[in-house]
Design an enzyme around this catalytic site. Structure first.
Site, PDB file in Angstrom:
ATOM      1  N   LYS A  38       0.846  -1.200   0.000  1.00  0.00           N
ATOM      2  CA  LYS A  38       0.000   0.000   0.000  1.00  0.00           C
ATOM      3  C   LYS A  38       0.876   1.243   0.000  1.00  0.00           C
ATOM      4  O   LYS A  38       1.901   1.279   0.706  1.00  0.00           O
ATOM      5  CB  LYS A  38      -0.899  -0.024   1.245  1.00  0.00           C
ATOM      6  CG  LYS A  38      -1.922   1.099   1.313  1.00  0.00           C
ATOM      7  CD  LYS A  38      -2.802   0.948   2.551  1.00  0.00           C
ATOM      8  CE  LYS A  38      -3.886   1.998   2.653  1.00  0.00           C
ATOM      9  NZ  LYS A  38      -4.743   1.818   3.843  1.00  0.00           N
ATOM     10  N   SER A  48      -9.675   1.543   3.001  1.00  0.00           N
ATOM     11  CA  SER A  48      -8.860   2.321   2.090  1.00  0.00           C
ATOM     12  C   SER A  48      -7.802   1.523   1.347  1.00  0.00           C
ATOM     13  O   SER A  48      -7.272   2.002   0.349  1.00  0.00           O
ATOM     14  CB  SER A  48      -8.171   3.442   2.864  1.00  0.00           C
ATOM     15  OG  SER A  48      -7.299   2.905   3.847  1.00  0.00           O
ATOM     16  N   SER A  80      -9.698  -0.747   7.250  1.00  0.00           N
ATOM     17  CA  SER A  80      -9.195  -0.666   5.871  1.00  0.00           C
ATOM     18  C   SER A  80      -8.496  -1.896   5.330  1.00  0.00           C
ATOM     19  O   SER A  80      -8.131  -1.913   4.159  1.00  0.00           O
ATOM     20  CB  SER A  80      -8.254   0.522   5.733  1.00  0.00           C
ATOM     21  OG  SER A  80      -9.015   1.688   5.636  1.00  0.00           O
TER      22      SER A  80
HETATM   23  N1  GLN Z   1     -12.961   3.920   6.448  1.00  0.00           N
HETATM   24  C1  GLN Z   1     -12.213   4.332   7.594  1.00  0.00           C
HETATM   25  C2  GLN Z   1     -11.827   5.778   7.462  1.00  0.00           C
HETATM   26  O1  GLN Z   1     -12.012   6.298   6.444  1.00  0.00           O
HETATM   27  C3  GLN Z   1     -11.074   3.429   7.820  1.00  0.00           C
HETATM   28  C4  GLN Z   1      -9.808   3.868   7.245  1.00  0.00           C
HETATM   29  C5  GLN Z   1      -8.664   2.996   7.577  1.00  0.00           C
HETATM   30  O2  GLN Z   1      -8.809   1.970   8.254  1.00  0.00           O
HETATM   31  N2  GLN Z   1      -7.493   3.427   7.161  1.00  0.00           N
HETATM   32  O3  GLN Z   1     -11.338   6.372   8.355  1.00  0.00           O
END
Ligand code: GLN
Length: 479
Positions: free
Chosen positions: A70, A145, A169
């Protein structure tokens, strides 16, 4: 050769050792697959030149088996963009500890996975570069994400990938793409070199197609790191040891009833989870229903805490030290303001604003303070549940992958995507998402297993046994 697209790390290693394939053939195969199919998926921001890879020994644990990382995890001498204009030109001077450890064990990172900007999102639609698509249906999102990492593994571009999980995410995209995703115990994996979003919640997480592969990767990257003071000193076992087609016994699992039967749950997901529960019962687990009342407050607490921490973590991107700088500024304040305005996308800006608001002197008690109290209550509730139960179980996500643009207007609904995943980040406990079925439209469904702190081995043993009795993880999308 086609057969290796969906081969596991375990299988690839056997083929390399028996010389059925060579390292070079394997790398060429995956690079070619990326080149051919990623035009439709957009999993990677960059695929590196083969000449820049070392030649790892087939004796090493990962034997040169490629993966994708990532783009918020630093890879030395490569750009680490966080899918943001702010860091488009930022070249990382060092490797994240996880990258070092993978390389030391013969892992090859072949590129940078697309993600939501600074890991903020649930659909990989906020990347400044491109929107990643779900390999099971390219009109749908892969989740986020870490959507690029998940899509790449699901599409057979690579057998493993790394992501980060602050509120879900890794687990949510793993569920929506039909693969395995681990969010470890807070402190189990070093975050040195992971660009911080919300430091008290962030963890590096692992994507793979099989539980065995996931366990192998955790054995390699977990453990104390002098460069990350939040890492735990506990010894790292070989997590692949003791994985059998039998569940660990005795095994008591609590089904989180107020999640499984929550309002708005997709009925196809409910029945897939019920079927998984039956399989686990047949395999000898004792199951009981439990309610976690604070679950309903987790998303709200997560919303506040993640924004507060994001606002302070992202203050470092000021045009002075990293990446973008607005060059025509009249003075220092002008340079800060214009750089940040140009460099950050809408989602990131809105989170910084909310974060600064909830931390502001007149409001911090009401918002940040209360959210911390809710977090404490959530932690206690998990601790209480684990006094009598070995694991907890619930869906990873209340619905299958949604189409791109679904929440463009209703951003609150997008934020609620974290409902089933962020409680574990708030509690710091490990959780694993594994494939447990498909909707009638052939969209994957994820089952989430949750354990007490440092119970990763138990999670893997349980999930491994489940995978030996099901074939969901062997189904693959047609590209
Ligand atoms: N969807 C969550 C957010 O936008 C999780 C993001 C993540 O785990 N990096 O904060």
């Amino acid at each position: 050769m086609h057969s290796i697209a969906f081969a596991s790390i375990q299988e690839l290693k056997e083929k390399l050792i028996s010389k059925e394939i060579s390292y070079s053939e394997m790398i060429d195969f995956f690079l070619k697959r990326f080149e051919t199919f990623d035009i439709n998926i957009n999993a990677a921001i960059e695929i590196f030149d083969k000449k820049s890879f070392g030649q790892p020994s087939t004796q090493s644990v990962l034997a040169g088996i490629p993966g994708l990382i990532k783009d918020n995890i630093c890879q030395q001498n490569r750009v680490t963009s966080c899918a943001s204009k702010m860091l488009e030109t930022f070249v990382s001077p060092y490797n994240a500890t996880v990258v070092d450890r993978l390389e030391q064990h013969g892992g090859i990172s072949i590129g940078r996975a697309n993600c939501d900007e600074f890991a903020m999102g649930s659909s990989t639609e906020t990347s400044v570069y491109k929107k990643t698509r779900n390999p099971w249906d390219i009109l749908r999102v892969p989740g986020g994400s870490s959507g690029g990492s998940a899509a790449a593994v699901a599409a057979g571009f690579v057998p493993w990938a790394l992501g980060s999980d602050t509120g879900g995410s890794v687990r949510q995209p793993a569920a929506l793409c039909g693969i395995v995703g681990l969010k470890p115990t807070y402190g189990r994996i070093s975050r040195y070199g992971l660009v911080a979003y919300a430091s008290s919640l962030d963890q590096v997480g692992i994507f793979s197609r099989t539980v065995w592969d996931n366990a192998l990767l955790l054995s390699i990257i977990a453990g104390q790191d002098t460069k990350d003071a939040t890492t735990l000193a506990n010894a790292v076992p070989d997590y692949t040891e003791g994985l059998k087609d039998q569940l660990p016994r005795p095994l008591s699992i609590g089904i989180i009833e107020n999640a499984l039967y929550a309002q708005g749950m997709d009925p196809e997901i409910v029945s897939a989870i019920e079927e998984a529960i039956n399989i686990l019962k047949v395999l000898g687990a004792t199951m009981q229903y439990i309610t976690l009342p604070t679950l309903d407050y987790s998303a709200a607490a997560y919303f506040i805490l993640s924004r507060a921490e994001a606002a302070s973590n992202l203050a470092r991107f000021d045009g002075v030290r990293y990446g973008l700088r607005y060059e025509k500024a009249k003075n220092l304040m002008d340079m800060y303001g214009k750089t940040r305005n140009l460099g950050f996308g809408e989602e990131v800006k809105s989170r910084i604003m909310v974060g600064n608001y909830v931390l502001s002197s007149g409001h911090s008690g009401e918002y940040y303070g209360n959210a911390k109290r809710v977090q404490y209550a959530i932690r206690q509730e998990f601790e209480e549940a684990f006094k009598n139960l070995d694991l907890l179980l619930m869906p990873t996500h209340p619905m299958p992958a949604f189409t791109l643009g679904t929440f463009d207007i209703d951003t609150l609904q997008m934020d609620l995507q974290d409902y089933f995943t962020c409680p574990m980040n708030l509690a710091g406990v490990p959780a694993l998402s594994i494939p447990c079925g498909f909707t009638k439209d052939q969209l994957p469904i994820g089952l989430q297993l949750i354990g007490p702190h440092l119970s990763e081995h138990r999670l893997y043993k349980t999930a491994y046994a489940y995978q030996q009795h099901t074939d969901w993880h062997m189904r693959h999308p047609t590209l």
